[in-house]
Write an enzyme that holds these catalytic residues in place. Structure first.
Site, mmCIF file in Angstrom:
data_model
loop_
_atom_site.group_PDB
_atom_site.id
_atom_site.type_symbol
_atom_site.label_atom_id
_atom_site.label_comp_id
_atom_site.label_asym_id
_atom_site.label_seq_id
_atom_site.Cartn_x
_atom_site.Cartn_y
_atom_site.Cartn_z
ATOM 1 N N LYS A 90 0.849 -1.191 0.000
ATOM 2 C CA LYS A 90 0.000 0.000 0.000
ATOM 3 C C LYS A 90 0.876 1.229 0.000
ATOM 4 C CE LYS A 90 -4.020 2.028 0.432
ATOM 5 N NZ LYS A 90 -3.695 2.777 -0.810
ATOM 6 N N GLN A 111 7.295 3.915 3.744
ATOM 7 C CA GLN A 111 5.877 3.529 3.806
ATOM 8 C C GLN A 111 5.649 2.285 4.665
ATOM 9 O OE1 GLN A 111 3.727 5.479 1.453
ATOM 10 N NE2 GLN A 111 2.142 4.848 2.877
ATOM 11 N N LYS A 114 5.542 3.534 8.221
ATOM 12 C CA LYS A 114 4.354 4.358 8.438
ATOM 13 C C LYS A 114 3.111 3.474 8.557
ATOM 14 C CE LYS A 114 4.243 7.612 5.575
ATOM 15 N NZ LYS A 114 4.106 8.632 4.545
ATOM 16 N N LYS A 126 5.204 1.748 -3.176
ATOM 17 C CA LYS A 126 5.122 3.094 -3.758
ATOM 18 C C LYS A 126 5.350 2.957 -5.254
ATOM 19 C CE LYS A 126 4.612 7.452 -2.523
ATOM 20 N NZ LYS A 126 3.846 8.050 -1.405
ATOM 21 N N GLY A 165 -2.952 8.205 -4.389
ATOM 22 C CA GLY A 165 -2.313 9.388 -4.966
ATOM 23 C C GLY A 165 -1.068 9.792 -4.202
ATOM 24 N N ASP A 166 -0.358 10.736 -4.754
ATOM 25 C CA ASP A 166 0.788 11.391 -4.114
ATOM 26 C C ASP A 166 1.023 12.641 -4.956
ATOM 27 O OD1 ASP A 166 3.065 10.835 -2.002
ATOM 28 O OD2 ASP A 166 4.139 11.521 -3.760
ATOM 29 N N THR A 210 -4.676 13.390 5.308
ATOM 30 C CA THR A 210 -3.246 13.557 5.634
ATOM 31 C C THR A 210 -3.030 14.873 6.381
ATOM 32 O OG1 THR A 210 -2.754 12.328 3.622
ATOM 33 C CG2 THR A 210 -0.909 13.419 4.692
ATOM 34 N N ASN A 242 -2.541 18.829 -1.800
ATOM 35 C CA ASN A 242 -3.510 18.131 -0.950
ATOM 36 C C ASN A 242 -3.157 18.207 0.535
ATOM 37 O OD1 ASN A 242 -4.039 15.135 0.344
ATOM 38 N ND2 ASN A 242 -5.808 16.008 -0.683
ATOM 39 N N SER A 382 -7.003 5.638 3.794
ATOM 40 C CA SER A 382 -7.074 4.781 2.603
ATOM 41 C C SER A 382 -7.476 3.359 3.009
ATOM 42 C CB SER A 382 -5.728 4.733 1.889
ATOM 43 O OG SER A 382 -5.585 5.839 1.041
HETATM 44 P P1 NDP Z 1 0.373 17.640 -4.372
HETATM 45 O O1 NDP Z 1 0.832 17.299 -5.732
HETATM 46 O O2 NDP Z 1 -1.081 17.785 -4.104
HETATM 47 O O3 NDP Z 1 1.084 19.002 -3.880
HETATM 48 C C1 NDP Z 1 2.455 19.101 -3.852
HETATM 49 C C2 NDP Z 1 2.836 20.528 -3.435
HETATM 50 O O4 NDP Z 1 4.229 20.577 -3.198
HETATM 51 C C3 NDP Z 1 2.556 21.548 -4.504
HETATM 52 O O5 NDP Z 1 2.233 22.778 -3.913
HETATM 53 C C4 NDP Z 1 3.884 21.619 -5.247
HETATM 54 O O6 NDP Z 1 4.109 22.843 -5.928
HETATM 55 C C5 NDP Z 1 4.867 21.462 -4.123
HETATM 56 N N1 NDP Z 1 6.093 20.841 -4.635
HETATM 57 C C6 NDP Z 1 6.198 19.677 -5.304
HETATM 58 N N2 NDP Z 1 7.464 19.428 -5.660
HETATM 59 C C7 NDP Z 1 8.171 20.479 -5.199
HETATM 60 C C8 NDP Z 1 9.541 20.826 -5.244
HETATM 61 N N3 NDP Z 1 10.437 20.026 -5.838
HETATM 62 N N4 NDP Z 1 9.915 21.983 -4.649
HETATM 63 C C9 NDP Z 1 9.010 22.789 -4.033
HETATM 64 N N5 NDP Z 1 7.696 22.510 -3.962
HETATM 65 C C10 NDP Z 1 7.290 21.389 -4.546
HETATM 66 O O7 NDP Z 1 1.023 16.538 -3.405
HETATM 67 P P2 NDP Z 1 0.577 16.093 -1.947
HETATM 68 O O8 NDP Z 1 0.087 17.266 -1.184
HETATM 69 O O9 NDP Z 1 -0.277 14.909 -2.079
HETATM 70 O O10 NDP Z 1 1.960 15.587 -1.344
HETATM 71 C C11 NDP Z 1 2.876 16.465 -0.693
HETATM 72 C C12 NDP Z 1 3.857 15.658 0.149
HETATM 73 O O11 NDP Z 1 3.121 14.886 1.133
HETATM 74 C C13 NDP Z 1 4.695 14.623 -0.613
HETATM 75 O O12 NDP Z 1 5.943 14.500 0.036
HETATM 76 C C14 NDP Z 1 3.909 13.329 -0.409
HETATM 77 O O13 NDP Z 1 4.734 12.183 -0.552
HETATM 78 C C15 NDP Z 1 3.448 13.504 1.031
HETATM 79 N N6 NDP Z 1 2.298 12.717 1.422
HETATM 80 C C16 NDP Z 1 1.106 12.797 0.747
HETATM 81 C C17 NDP Z 1 0.025 12.059 1.165
HETATM 82 C C18 NDP Z 1 -1.323 12.217 0.535
HETATM 83 O O14 NDP Z 1 -2.286 11.634 1.077
HETATM 84 N N7 NDP Z 1 -1.480 12.959 -0.537
HETATM 85 C C19 NDP Z 1 0.136 11.096 2.265
HETATM 86 C C20 NDP Z 1 1.405 11.136 2.964
HETATM 87 C C21 NDP Z 1 2.440 11.899 2.518
HETATM 88 P P3 NDP Z 1 4.054 22.889 -7.540
HETATM 89 O O15 NDP Z 1 2.598 22.762 -7.868
HETATM 90 O O16 NDP Z 1 4.652 24.196 -7.895
HETATM 91 O O17 NDP Z 1 4.856 21.721 -8.029
#
Ligand code: NDP
Length: 450
Positions: A90, A111, A114, A126, A165-166, A210, A242, A382
């Site tokens: 997962k 993961q 976690k 992943k 998603g991620d 999250t 997200n 999830s």
């Molecule tokens: P999203 O794609 O919804 O959002 C990502 C955000 O981070 C955007 O604002 C993006 O900006 C910014 N970002 C991405 N890459 C970079 C970078 N290289 N430098 C600076 N900013 C960056 O992703 P999520 O919110 O889902 O995920 C965010 C983090 O949380 C990740 O590390 C993910 O692995 C982790 N996570 C997510 C979960 C989930 O349920 N979604 C669960 C657990 C962990 P821009 O649009 O400009 O790229």
């Protein structure tokens, strides 16, 4: 004699020379679990660490698709099925141009820990692709998702491997992926993907999980340290995806003042408090850059990002929540945050702090909520979505949110317990790693030589 942990770490370094993110994640875990390994000599005898670190399977595949100009493009897809010890693999799918095997392995490795912390029956995995969704049309995104799933469907299933998603994979992408899976398999397998739309098997509160979970964990951590609370605290949150959006929502609900959010282009600072409705409109609906925020709040400031250090960490705050991506908090940024009086860090993103930044925070006595524990609310919810799919039933928002809250309270409690047992003070990074590792080690030994 070189100790067991160093010996394993040296072997891992030798075998994975070109995978810095993976090595960083392994090194952090191995260095924190020393006291448990010392207490259990049988782990060495049974090669528990070696087995935990080597992924069960890595699948890498070609993803050909046609862009709007009629050209054939090729990306690389991955699925790392790291450990099925305690349940189906997962973990999310990430679509971003920097995706490579090292990043996939670090995320899948984290993961498994976690997922163990959630207390639910889920293993760790992943996946993703080096496909860049930015600037692509909706039809291009759909064609890419369909091609990606045409291969991935051979390797997943509700009791085998359940992606979500991620970064770069939200509700829209999950919809296209699920549609293609269903078309190929020709059966209802609702539990094969999570983060689905509410109309076809998604769970209420998954979208929020999250971010909300991160704040529930932060609330518990503050309460356990001097009975503090989020009310009245200043908060900065990197990212505006997200995780960041729903961390902001819950923090505001609990009375905190969020003054800054960001994306990869820079950050916005709004002294009066972020207007989250504007951020949602810009990011969830219009899919635009964060500088658009100034159209809604002309008094706010946009600070452009230049170089490695994100400008958001130079803003004075009580609580900093890195919710964008890995290694986004450098040692420089950590020093700036501490200089400005930060009291707590909550990792919404996976491995957002570089190793030296983490060490600096701990050294300075800053409370640090580690990602494996603090952002586990997403995967936990999830798993609740999977249960609803199996039951052919829906839970209300309040029911799911209530379960999420209980899970996060329990994760904090087991992290705190490990800290107490091993006299770690407030080193919650080590506490969370030890709590998860102990469970995984027991499961490894119980299942024989696998
Ligand atoms: P999203 O794609 O919804 O959002 C990502 C955000 O981070 C955007 O604002 C993006 O900006 C910014 N970002 C991405 N890459 C970079 C970078 N290289 N430098 C600076 N900013 C960056 O992703 P999520 O919110 O889902 O995920 C965010 C983090 O949380 C990740 O590390 C993910 O692995 C982790 N996570 C997510 C979960 C989930 O349920 N979604 C669960 C657990 C962990 P821009 O649009 O400009 O790229």
């Amino acid at each position: 004699m070189i100790d067991y942990i160093e010996q394993v770490l040296n072997d891992v370094k030798e075998k994975n020379v070109h995978e810095p993110e993976f090595l960083q994640a392994v090194e952090e875990v191995l260095h924190t679990i020393k006291p448990v390994v010392e207490k259990h000599p049988e782990y060495k005898k049974l090669s528990v660490l070696e087995r935990m670190i080597e992924p069960e399977r890595i699948i890498s595949f070609r993803v050909p698709w046609v862009n709007d100009a009629g050209e054939i493009c090729v990306n690389r897809g991955y699925r790392v099925q790291y450990s099925g010890l305690i349940g189906p693999y997962k973990g999310g799918l990430r679509f971003a141009p920097n995706v490579n095997q090292s990043i996939m392995k670090f995320l899948a490795f984290e993961q498994i820990f976690k997922n163990a912390l959630t207390g639910l029956p889920i293993g760790g995995g992943k996946g993703g692709s080096d496909f860049d969704p930015k600037g692509k049309s909706d039809m291009e995104i759909m064609r890419f998702c369909q091609s990606f799933m045409t291969e991935l469907q051979r390797h997943i299933g509700p009791d085998v491997d359940v992606p979500a998603g991620d970064i770069g994979v939200g509700a829209r992408e999950i919809g296209y992926l699920y549609g293609q899976y269903r078309r190929i398999k020709d059966r209802y397998d609702g539990g094969v993907l999570t983060g689905k739309g509410l109309e076809y098997g998604g769970s209420l509160a998954r979208k929020e999980a999250t971010g909300y979970g991160l704040i529930y964990f932060m609330r518990e951590m503050l309460k356990a340290n001097g009975g503090q609370s989020l009310a009245g605290k200043t908060v900065t949150i990197s990212g505006s995806g997200n995780v960041a959006i729903y961390a902001c929502e819950k923090a505001q609900m609990l009375g905190a003042k969020v003054v800054a959010m960001s994306d990869s282009s820079g950050c916005v600072y709004d002294e009066e408090g972020i207007n989250l409705a504007a951020i949602k409109q810009i990011k969830e609906v219009d899919r635009k850059r964060i500088s658009e925020y100034l159209n809604y709040r002309p008094n706010a400031k946009f600070i452009e990002r230049k170089g490695e250090d994100s400008p958001i960490w130079t803003i004075k705050t009580d609580i900093a929540l890195p919710c964008a991506t890995q290694n986004e908090v450098t040692l420089n940024s950590a020093k700036k945050l501490v200089e400005n009086g930060v009291i707590a860090i909550g990792e919404g993103a996976n491995m957002p702090c570089k190793l030296d930044a983490t060490e600096y925070f701990l050294e300075k006595g800053i409370l640090l909520a580690p990602a494996k524990a603090a952002n586990a609310g997403g995967v936990a919810t999830s798993a609740i979505e999977m249960s609803q799919n199996s039951m052919r039933y829906y839970l209300s928002f309040e029911q799911v949110d209530g379960m999420l809250e209980t899970i996060m309270v329990n994760i904090f409690a087991s992290t705190q317990d490990a800290c107490n047992t091993y006299e770690l003070g407030t080193n919650y990074v080590a506490g969370a790693n030890i709590a998860a590792f102990t469970k995984l080690a027991k499961a490894t030994i119980a299942q024989g030589i696998i």
